[in-house]
Design an enzyme around this catalytic site. Structure first.
Site, mmCIF file in Angstrom:
data_model
loop_
_atom_site.group_PDB
_atom_site.id
_atom_site.type_symbol
_atom_site.label_atom_id
_atom_site.label_comp_id
_atom_site.label_asym_id
_atom_site.label_seq_id
_atom_site.Cartn_x
_atom_site.Cartn_y
_atom_site.Cartn_z
ATOM 1 N N LYS A 73 0.805 -1.230 0.000
ATOM 2 C CA LYS A 73 0.000 0.000 0.000
ATOM 3 C C LYS A 73 0.841 1.285 0.000
ATOM 4 C CE LYS A 73 -4.207 -1.846 2.099
ATOM 5 N NZ LYS A 73 -5.229 -1.643 3.135
ATOM 6 N N ASP A 110 -10.058 2.774 1.881
ATOM 7 C CA ASP A 110 -10.125 2.206 3.235
ATOM 8 C C ASP A 110 -10.768 3.213 4.189
ATOM 9 O OD1 ASP A 110 -8.927 -0.247 2.630
ATOM 10 O OD2 ASP A 110 -6.907 0.541 2.939
#
Ligand code: ATR
Length: 285
Positions: A73, A110
């Site tokens: 990420k 997210d």
């Protein structure tokens, strides 16, 4: 009903290492099938040292959008040409979108996933008024801090075993975020409106963080970002204390919704019970 993929299909995917147990292909392909889309969502596990090469190969038309998960990420944000405010603040991207001109845009769904899960499972919670306690100071904690700050959280305490790591995180966010050690919990918990486990404790069924949740106000909401198992020991303790809980699976599902829309250009059909599908994959039903 057979699902046909033609040469004109929209292709999306997810990239992580390992990727075998990712829930995302199950979720997105169920939505694709329900909408009858000419599309596919494919898993990838490039060798760790080849992540950037892999992404570069997708520039300029190979793929519309790519989810990125552990451990890529942070590198996903670094490899992109442009990034959303949230991805920049979180220091990580879970979605790369590929423009026809070869450029890569980094986004982070997210954050919306975390806020969406709270909105669904704790609808009375007002993020703009309640102090938050986040347990952990890794990538998951940083993402949660970024999302909550952008949503208007007034005060966030980042509590970590290694205080220096919490301090490093807090320093990048300004005065609303403070770093604390675990010994500060007895003072922080009675004031907290939302407590989030963003450590890896509890993953795979182990004991969760040691925080005494009976110290929290009756109205406090307790969330766990861990979703394997679904009812972690931490959430069980919160329930035993009578607190409203938010589970990590709902966060996963809620991040998938804006992701699907970004890649395939339409909202996923509410007629698909993705939570039931995911619970089945997790062996929870
Ligand atoms: P992620 O990117 O998923 O957030 P990470 O960066 O490895 O993962 O962070 C894991 C978090 O869990 C850290 O906050 C870590 O605390 P330290 O910074 O002190 O290592 C926390 N953690 C992991 N195991 C722990 C344990 N046994 N007790 C307390 N905290 C723990």
């Amino acid at each position: 009903m057979s699902h046909v993929i033609t040469g004109g299909a929209i292709v999306g995917g997810v990239c992580g290492q390992p990727i075998t147990h990712s829930m995302s292909p199950v979720i997105h392909n169920a939505w694709i099938a329900a909408a009858g889309l000419d599309a596919a969502y494919v898993p990838f596990a490039p060798a760790a040292e080849r992540f950037e090469t892999f992404v570069d190969g997708l520039r300029g038309g190979a793929m519309r959008g790519l989810n990125v998960t552990i451990p890529f990420k942070e590198r996903a944000l670094a490899v992109a040409d442009t990034a959303s405010d949230l991805a920049r603040m979180a220091g990580a991207a879970n979605l790369l979108m590929f423009g026809e001109d070869g450029r890569v845009h980094a986004d982070n769904t997210d954050g919306p996933g975390l806020l969406g899960a709270i909105a669904i499972q704790a609808p009375s919670f007002d993020v703009t008024t309640a102090p938050v306690v986040i347990l952990g100071a890794g990538g998951a904690a940083r993402g949660a801090v970024a999302a909550l700050l952008l949503a208007g959280a007034p005060r966030i305490a980042v509590v970590n075993r290694t205080v220096a790591r919490a301090q490093e995180l807090a320093d990048t966010f300004g005065e609303k975020v403070v770093a604390k050690g675990e010994d500060a919990l007895p003072a922080l918990l009675p004031e907290a409106g939302l407590i989030i486990n963003a450590t890896s404790l509890g993953l795979g069924g182990g004991a969760g963080p040691a925080a005494d949740l009976t110290l929290t106000p009756n109205t406090a909401v307790v969330m766990d970002m861990v979703y394997k198992p679904l009812r972690t020991e931490f959430l069980r303790r919160a329930e035993a204390a009578g607190r409203l809980t938010v589970d990590g699976l709902e966060m996963l599902l809620r991040q998938a919704m804006p992701t699907f829309e970004a890649i395939y250009g339409q909202a996923p059909s509410p007629s698909v019970d993705v939570r039931a599908l995911a619970l089945k994959r997790l062996g929870e039903v």
